[in-house]
Structure formats: C-alpha cells, structure tokens
Motif scaffolding. Sequence first.
Motif, mmCIF file in Angstrom:
data_model
loop_
_atom_site.group_PDB
_atom_site.id
_atom_site.type_symbol
_atom_site.label_atom_id
_atom_site.label_comp_id
_atom_site.label_asym_id
_atom_site.label_seq_id
_atom_site.Cartn_x
_atom_site.Cartn_y
_atom_site.Cartn_z
ATOM 1 N N ILE A 221 20.703 68.941 11.576
ATOM 2 C CA ILE A 221 22.141 69.202 11.450
ATOM 3 C C ILE A 221 22.513 69.742 10.077
ATOM 4 C CG2 ILE A 221 24.407 68.084 11.377
ATOM 5 C CD1 ILE A 221 23.453 66.349 13.748
ATOM 6 N N PRO A 222 22.134 69.078 8.967
ATOM 7 C CA PRO A 222 22.508 69.647 7.661
ATOM 8 C C PRO A 222 21.827 70.970 7.368
ATOM 9 C CG PRO A 222 21.143 67.685 7.385
ATOM 10 C CD PRO A 222 21.503 67.754 8.823
ATOM 11 N N MET A 223 20.637 71.191 7.930
ATOM 12 C CA MET A 223 19.968 72.476 7.725
ATOM 13 C C MET A 223 20.717 73.589 8.443
ATOM 14 S SD MET A 223 16.023 71.143 8.103
ATOM 15 C CE MET A 223 15.225 72.675 7.710
ATOM 16 N N PHE A 224 21.139 73.343 9.675
ATOM 17 C CA PHE A 224 21.937 74.337 10.396
ATOM 18 C C PHE A 224 23.229 74.639 9.639
ATOM 19 C CE2 PHE A 224 20.189 72.742 14.768
ATOM 20 C CZ PHE A 224 19.025 73.464 14.575
ATOM 21 N N ALA A 225 23.859 73.563 9.114
ATOM 22 C CA ALA A 225 25.139 73.746 8.419
ATOM 23 C C ALA A 225 24.967 74.522 7.125
ATOM 24 C CB ALA A 225 25.773 72.381 8.147
ATOM 25 N N ALA A 226 23.875 74.257 6.406
ATOM 26 C CA ALA A 226 23.687 74.891 5.099
ATOM 27 C C ALA A 226 23.198 76.327 5.206
ATOM 28 C CB ALA A 226 22.699 74.068 4.272
ATOM 29 N N HIS A 227 22.326 76.597 6.162
ATOM 30 C CA HIS A 227 21.651 77.898 6.204
ATOM 31 C C HIS A 227 22.002 78.740 7.423
ATOM 32 C CE1 HIS A 227 19.309 76.224 2.948
ATOM 33 N NE2 HIS A 227 18.905 75.245 3.732
ATOM 34 N N GLY A 228 22.608 78.116 8.439
ATOM 35 C CA GLY A 228 22.881 78.822 9.677
ATOM 36 C C GLY A 228 21.803 78.549 10.702
ATOM 37 N N TYR A 229 22.216 78.351 11.933
ATOM 38 C CA TYR A 229 21.271 78.039 13.014
ATOM 39 C C TYR A 229 20.174 79.089 13.120
ATOM 40 C CZ TYR A 229 19.622 77.574 17.850
ATOM 41 O OH TYR A 229 18.835 77.466 18.962
ATOM 42 N N ALA A 230 20.543 80.356 13.030
ATOM 43 C CA ALA A 230 19.558 81.428 13.235
ATOM 44 C C ALA A 230 18.487 81.457 12.158
ATOM 45 C CB ALA A 230 20.276 82.776 13.294
ATOM 46 N N LYS A 231 18.811 80.971 10.968
ATOM 47 C CA LYS A 231 17.863 81.066 9.847
ATOM 48 C C LYS A 231 16.971 79.838 9.709
ATOM 49 C CE LYS A 231 20.788 84.164 7.121
ATOM 50 N NZ LYS A 231 21.537 84.351 5.857
ATOM 51 N N THR A 244 4.401 68.741 11.998
ATOM 52 C CA THR A 244 4.259 70.170 12.214
ATOM 53 C C THR A 244 5.362 70.669 13.133
ATOM 54 O OG1 THR A 244 2.831 69.879 14.143
ATOM 55 C CG2 THR A 244 1.749 70.014 11.973
ATOM 56 N N GLY A 245 5.641 71.958 13.048
ATOM 57 C CA GLY A 245 6.680 72.534 13.874
ATOM 58 C C GLY A 245 6.479 72.306 15.361
ATOM 59 N N PRO A 246 5.297 72.611 15.905
ATOM 60 C CA PRO A 246 5.104 72.410 17.353
ATOM 61 C C PRO A 246 5.308 70.964 17.795
ATOM 62 C CG PRO A 246 3.397 73.834 16.464
ATOM 63 C CD PRO A 246 4.164 73.315 15.286
ATOM 64 N N SER A 247 5.104 70.002 16.871
ATOM 65 C CA SER A 247 5.292 68.594 17.247
ATOM 66 C C SER A 247 6.748 68.275 17.554
ATOM 67 C CB SER A 247 4.795 67.680 16.121
ATOM 68 O OG SER A 247 3.412 67.853 15.895
ATOM 69 N N VAL A 248 7.674 69.108 17.040
ATOM 70 C CA VAL A 248 9.091 68.889 17.340
ATOM 71 C C VAL A 248 9.321 68.941 18.844
ATOM 72 C CG1 VAL A 248 11.434 69.821 17.035
ATOM 73 C CG2 VAL A 248 9.841 69.787 15.101
ATOM 74 N N TYR A 249 8.533 69.779 19.539
ATOM 75 C CA TYR A 249 8.739 69.953 20.981
ATOM 76 C C TYR A 249 8.324 68.721 21.778
ATOM 77 C CZ TYR A 249 9.481 74.845 19.780
ATOM 78 O OH TYR A 249 9.969 76.010 19.247
ATOM 79 N N ASN A 250 7.663 67.760 21.146
ATOM 80 C CA ASN A 250 7.398 66.491 21.826
ATOM 81 C C ASN A 250 8.668 65.668 21.982
ATOM 82 O OD1 ASN A 250 4.622 67.040 21.959
ATOM 83 N ND2 ASN A 250 4.254 66.130 19.943
ATOM 84 N N HIS A 251 9.692 66.028 21.204
ATOM 85 C CA HIS A 251 10.920 65.234 21.186
ATOM 86 C C HIS A 251 12.148 66.037 21.635
ATOM 87 C CE1 HIS A 251 8.552 62.333 18.863
ATOM 88 N NE2 HIS A 251 8.118 63.378 18.172
ATOM 89 N N TRP A 252 12.117 67.354 21.431
ATOM 90 C CA TRP A 252 13.235 68.226 21.796
ATOM 91 C C TRP A 252 12.674 69.454 22.499
ATOM 92 C CZ3 TRP A 252 18.156 66.649 21.287
ATOM 93 C CH2 TRP A 252 18.408 65.570 20.426
ATOM 94 N N PRO A 253 13.189 69.785 23.687
ATOM 95 C CA PRO A 253 12.637 70.927 24.426
ATOM 96 C C PRO A 253 12.739 72.240 23.667
ATOM 97 C CG PRO A 253 14.017 69.569 25.848
ATOM 98 C CD PRO A 253 14.222 69.067 24.459
ATOM 99 N N THR A 254 13.884 72.462 22.994
ATOM 100 C CA THR A 254 14.106 73.709 22.263
ATOM 101 C C THR A 254 14.943 73.414 21.015
ATOM 102 O OG1 THR A 254 16.215 74.270 23.330
ATOM 103 C CG2 THR A 254 14.198 75.007 24.442
ATOM 104 N N LYS A 255 14.970 74.360 20.098
ATOM 105 C CA LYS A 255 15.840 74.239 18.931
ATOM 106 C C LYS A 255 17.307 74.194 19.361
ATOM 107 C CE LYS A 255 16.797 77.735 16.171
ATOM 108 N NZ LYS A 255 16.846 78.767 15.096
ATOM 109 N N LEU A 256 17.643 74.951 20.395
ATOM 110 C CA LEU A 256 19.024 74.982 20.858
ATOM 111 C C LEU A 256 19.494 73.609 21.307
ATOM 112 C CD1 LEU A 256 21.548 76.645 21.525
ATOM 113 C CD2 LEU A 256 20.537 77.136 23.773
ATOM 114 N N THR A 311 31.025 77.540 12.417
ATOM 115 C CA THR A 311 30.070 78.612 12.136
ATOM 116 C C THR A 311 29.039 78.881 13.226
ATOM 117 O OG1 THR A 311 28.558 77.077 10.996
ATOM 118 C CG2 THR A 311 30.263 78.147 9.661
ATOM 119 N N GLU A 312 28.748 77.914 14.087
ATOM 120 C CA GLU A 312 27.578 78.071 14.970
ATOM 121 C C GLU A 312 27.898 78.044 16.459
ATOM 122 O OE1 GLU A 312 24.902 78.887 13.317
ATOM 123 O OE2 GLU A 312 25.976 78.464 11.457
#
Length: 394
Positions: A221-231, A244-256, A311-312
């Motif tokens: 959440i703070p990263m999206f707010a500070a830099h923008g979702y797309a970045k 690691t980045g791919p490990s995020v998908y064990n908990h969330w299907p997508t960034k969206l 913003t998002e």
Amino acid sequence: MADHVPVPARGTRPRNRRELILAAAVDLFTKHGYHQVAMSDLAAAVGIGPSALYRHFSGKEDVLANAVEYGLRPALDLVGTLAGADPDETAGALAALTLDRRYLGLLWQREARDLGTGAHRRLREMIRELGAGLANHARSVRPGLDGRAADLLAWSVLSVLASPSFHHLDLPRPEHERLIAELVTTVLETEIRLPPAVPAGEPRPPLVPASRREELLGRAIPMFAAHGYAKVGIEDIGNAAGITGPSVYNHWPTKLDLLVTALQRGAAGLAMDVSTSYRVATGAADALRRLVTSYVAHSHTHPEIFGLLITEMDHLPEDELHLARRAQHDYVSEWTHLLRLTRPALDPVAARIRVHAALSVAHDTARTPHLRLDPGIAVAVETLCGRLLTLPPG
C-alpha cells in the motif's frame, strides 16, 4: 477545452501555439490521465502534426511539467497580491480562479507524480509558495495568529479550493463563487487551538503481522501510494517483505488483487463507520460529528489508502471501478443526508459541495506529512470540518 482556448484551423500558425498545446494537455491529462494520452493526441487536439510539438517541448513529460506550471502560475500571481487585501475580495478572487481552473487540484495531485525529480521538486516549491502566501494572508487577516495555526489554515484553504476538481457538481456561477468564497472565509475565521509542539521521538520499529498475506498488503500500500501502482513490481513488494517476487503469488494471485483489496477495505471501514454512527448517535448532528471524527482518524492513520483513491483508481477493472465509485458516492450521500437533516433549507447541491470541501480538508491534511505528524492537528481538523458543515460546537 480547459480555459476555453479555441483550437485554430489546421494549417494556421497562431502566435499562442504553446499556450494552446498546454491548454489541450491540461484538458486531456485531467480527463484521461497522463498515461492514456499520447503526443499524437495532443497534436490532434491543436490541429498540428506530432513532430510540430517537439518545436515547443522535448517530450510528454516536459509537456506535463509545463502544463502544471501553466495551471499554477495564475494562482501564484494572485496569492502574491494578497498582502493587505480585503478578506472578502480575496475570498471572491480565489473562488473565481478555482472555478476558472477547476482541473488544477486533479492535475497536481494525480498527474504530477509522473514528473521527473527536478520538475517534481519545482512543483513542490510552487505548492509551498502557495501555502506560505496563504499563511501570510491568514496572519494579516488575524493578527496574532501563531505560525502553526496559520499554516494549517492555509493548507486547509488550498484543500477547499482543490475540492471542485474531484466532483462534477455545479451551481449557477455567481452562487457557486459565493459558496466557495464562504468556505474559504469560514476556514480563515475558524478558531483552532493547537497544543504546544512536541519534539518527535525515536521512530518505533513497525509491528509485523503474523500473516504473510497481511504483511505483503501492508508493504504494497505505501509503495503504491509513493511511487504509483504501475511503477511498483512484484519483485519490489517481495523484497520489502524479505521474500522473492514469485513467492508473493503464494499469497496473492496478482498485483492487482493487492490494490483492489486495499481500496475495498478502505471503503468497508468507512461504510461500517456510517452504520455505527446511525446506530449510536443521538441525532443527525451527532451522527455527522461522529463521521467527521472517524474520517479524520481513518485518513490520518491510513493516509496512503486515501491517496490511492485519488491516484490509482483508473487501474481497477471496470466492474471494480464501478463498485469503488459507487461506494464513494454513497458515502458522500450519507454525509449530505445528515447535513440536510440538520439544515433542511440547504440546497442539495450546495450541501454536497460543502461535504466534499470538508472531506478534502480531512484527507489532504492527512496526506501532508508535516501536518499529519503534528499531534495536535487531527482535533483541529475536526473543528475545521465541523465549521465547514455548519455544525454547532460539540
């Protein structure tokens, strides 16, 4: 088109070509968003070929930087003339400028994040200059006003003036100007009491949730707010949580899904506060005052989520975007309903404009770091919002 600058006939070479391009950029950026507008769109809007744009600007980011300054310059010029000016005339002039350049709040709060470092620094300097000029005006209107109070009133005036950027409500122009001027005057005349400033203590280490899913959401959440979702990439979110980045998908299907969940939770929390206020309040004024308190508390505790709502939102899929906008509309409607129960003679549109102004003061002060970190600000903001809503002291 913004500022009503006419588009010249194709093949002509008007002297104000640069101004026409900037006016078209303001219009397109605020309607569609910076990322959805191409240089070819700007060229078509002013009746020239894309290559001709580069005679005036080095690229789209340069157009954005100049468009923001183009929008802000009249406000800076006006604020620079306020020393010793009549308060009522000043409020009227600020209201007229606000409605002439209604896009301005949206342009600087939503689109300007895409500026490069140097241009963004210049924007911050311009906004601070506006705030300093309004603070000086507040002290000239109210001699003896201390610096912290003048600063809060100045930023609150800016919030009131920016609030029409975020809705499409309209009144007949003279009536609309009078209302905005009244809201500006109300802010400047509000008596606020700030406790003595307390030096900031050592920052405490953040608590980490037991749930990795919750931790990732809290990092994103703070990263999206500070830099923008797309970045912000999945790798960035994973690294922040030590995985690691791919490990995020064990908990969330997508960034969206992270963005959707953040916005849904924010809306759900506010909706629950409405339900609680209706259940426990002693009357409409008490319910509205309770909503002011809860909204200020939410926005000052979770300022990033309120930033994401500005913003998002455009990153949401159509069905989620519809639900999010419906939730916002319904929330404002409850405030407006309660306000009109306390003031039955108040015009429905005017009541809603007042509500938007109060909400803007609450969440804009929360998103202004030096105000949010001042421990006495939240209660003062509640007072300001109550005055904007014409609530009796309580």
